[in-house]
Design an enzyme around this catalytic site. Structure first.
Site, PDB file in Angstrom:
ATOM      1  CG  HIS A   1      47.932 114.682  39.991  1.00 52.66           C
ATOM      2  ND1 HIS A   1      49.096 114.534  40.713  1.00 52.66           N
ATOM      3  CD2 HIS A   1      48.033 113.826  38.941  1.00 52.66           C
ATOM      4  CE1 HIS A   1      49.866 113.632  40.128  1.00 52.66           C
ATOM      5  NE2 HIS A   1      49.245 113.179  39.047  1.00 52.66           N
TER       6      HIS A   1
ATOM      7  CG  ASP B   1      47.112 110.420  36.256  1.00 49.33           C
ATOM      8  OD1 ASP B   1      47.850 111.290  36.745  1.00 49.33           O
ATOM      9  OD2 ASP B   1      47.386 109.199  36.278  1.00 49.33           O
TER      10      ASP B   1
ATOM     11  CG  HIS C   1      48.576 109.580  41.691  1.00 40.44           C
ATOM     12  ND1 HIS C   1      47.455 109.630  40.906  1.00 40.44           N
ATOM     13  CD2 HIS C   1      49.620 109.874  40.869  1.00 40.44           C
ATOM     14  CE1 HIS C   1      47.782 109.948  39.660  1.00 40.44           C
ATOM     15  NE2 HIS C   1      49.097 110.108  39.619  1.00 40.44           N
TER      16      HIS C   1
ATOM     17  NE  ARG D   1      50.260 108.279  33.198  1.00 42.33           N
ATOM     18  CZ  ARG D   1      49.980 109.569  33.391  1.00 42.33           C
ATOM     19  NH1 ARG D   1      50.162 110.109  34.588  1.00 42.33           N
ATOM     20  NH2 ARG D   1      49.537 110.314  32.409  1.00 42.33           N
TER      21      ARG D   1
END
Length: 310
Positions: A96, A98, A258, A273
């Site tokens: 995907h 993000d 990723h 994150r």
């Protein structure tokens, strides 16, 4: 800028390690050098950043851009950092980019290892710019004119159907990935090929938030998605990172996908994150992405960068 900063290329199509930098509040010249390395290599890695905590990770993010809230739908009790915890369903084991289900796709993400399993738990990135560049001209022209519908009908951080009932039965934070992720419906239509706002490169914009290719039949949509997505994940376009404590990864979310590899059983893996605000994608013909459902303004501003490369 630190005179010790060194960029070490790790792969022909993607990946570099940046040495000689202590992350936190970096000066403007160092921030520009890091951004330029990210634009060139798509994902950059920093070792030995053991001094970082949530506050200093966020401070580094502010040097690199405009941080978003942690997530459009998941709630983190007023925190500025998104906590991805394997014990709470935080396993992003699908290819995907993000948050493509909103119009203002994030520019970049900054991921820090907090707790690692004794084995496994690597992450793989792939260059969607290299994938587009490798396509035969006829397929480039086809992709240039396609659009796709992205939405948040499933959570990339909790995709195992066998875990859904278990998570729903849990009290507390463990169920939030199921309860919260789809609570607000987001949908956006994006060009399958976007023009990178800083480099001018063309990149394939797909991944597993795509529900269908527009204006074709369901079977044609599936075939087209599979053809282009398979090209994105050619091993030649990827880099796989074996995490150590103190590691930080920063990737260009406009030019990559990723996949966090779930190969560590019931061991715990925790990552924190911070995401940077991005722009609204623009296709080859100059047409911008469209909002179909949901308002992402509380999640992120629209940050239009200055184009660096003609």
């Amino acid at each position: 800028m630190s005179s010790d900063l060194r960029v070490v290329k790790l792969g022909e199509n993607i990946g570099a390690r940046i040495d000689g930098v202590r992350l936190g509040e970096v000066d403007a010249q160092t921030a520009r050098a890091i951004n330029e390395a990210m634009l060139e290599h798509k994902v950059v890695f920093f070792r030995g950043q053991h001094h970082l905590d949530d506050e200093t990770q966020f401070a580094f993010a502010r040097c690199m851009g405009v941080p978003t809230s942690p997530h459009p739908t998941l709630k983190f009790d007023g925190e500025r950092v998104m906590r991805l915890d394997s014990e709470e369903g935080g396993r992003a084991n699908q290819w995907h980019t993000d948050v493509t289900f909103v119009d203002r796709i994030p520019k970049a993400s900054i991921l820090r290892a907090v707790e690692l399993p004794p084995y496994g738990g690597t992450t793989t990135w792939t260059s969607t710019v290299a994938a587009y560049r490798q396509l035969p001209k006829a397929l480039q022209e086809l992709a240039d004119n396609l659009w796709a519908m992205h939405n948040n009908q499933f959570d990339y951080a909790q995709v195992d159907p066998a875990k859904v009932a278990e998570l729903l039965a849990k009290a507390g934070s463990g169920s939030k990935y199921v309860r919260e992720f789809g609570a607000t419906h987001f949908e956006a239509h994006h060009p399958v090929v976007r023009v990178h706002p800083e480099t001018g490169e063309r990149a394939l914009l797909l991944g597993n938030f795509v529900k269908r290719i527009l204006d074709v039949s369901a079977s044609e949509s599936q075939a087209l998605f599979r053809m282009f997505q398979d090209r994105i994940t050619w091993l030649e376009n990827t880099i796989r990172w074996s995490w150590e404590l103190g590691d930080v990864a920063m990737w260009d979310n406009r030019a990559t996908q990723h996949y966090a590899i779930s190969d560590y059983g019931d061991q715990r893996r925790r990552m924190h994150r911070v995401t940077l605000a991005g722009d609204v994608p623009v296709g080859v013909n100059g047409e911008s992405s469209r909002v179909i459902a949901g308002d992402a303004s509380d999640y992120s501003v629209i940050d239009n960068p200055k184009r660096l490369v003609a």
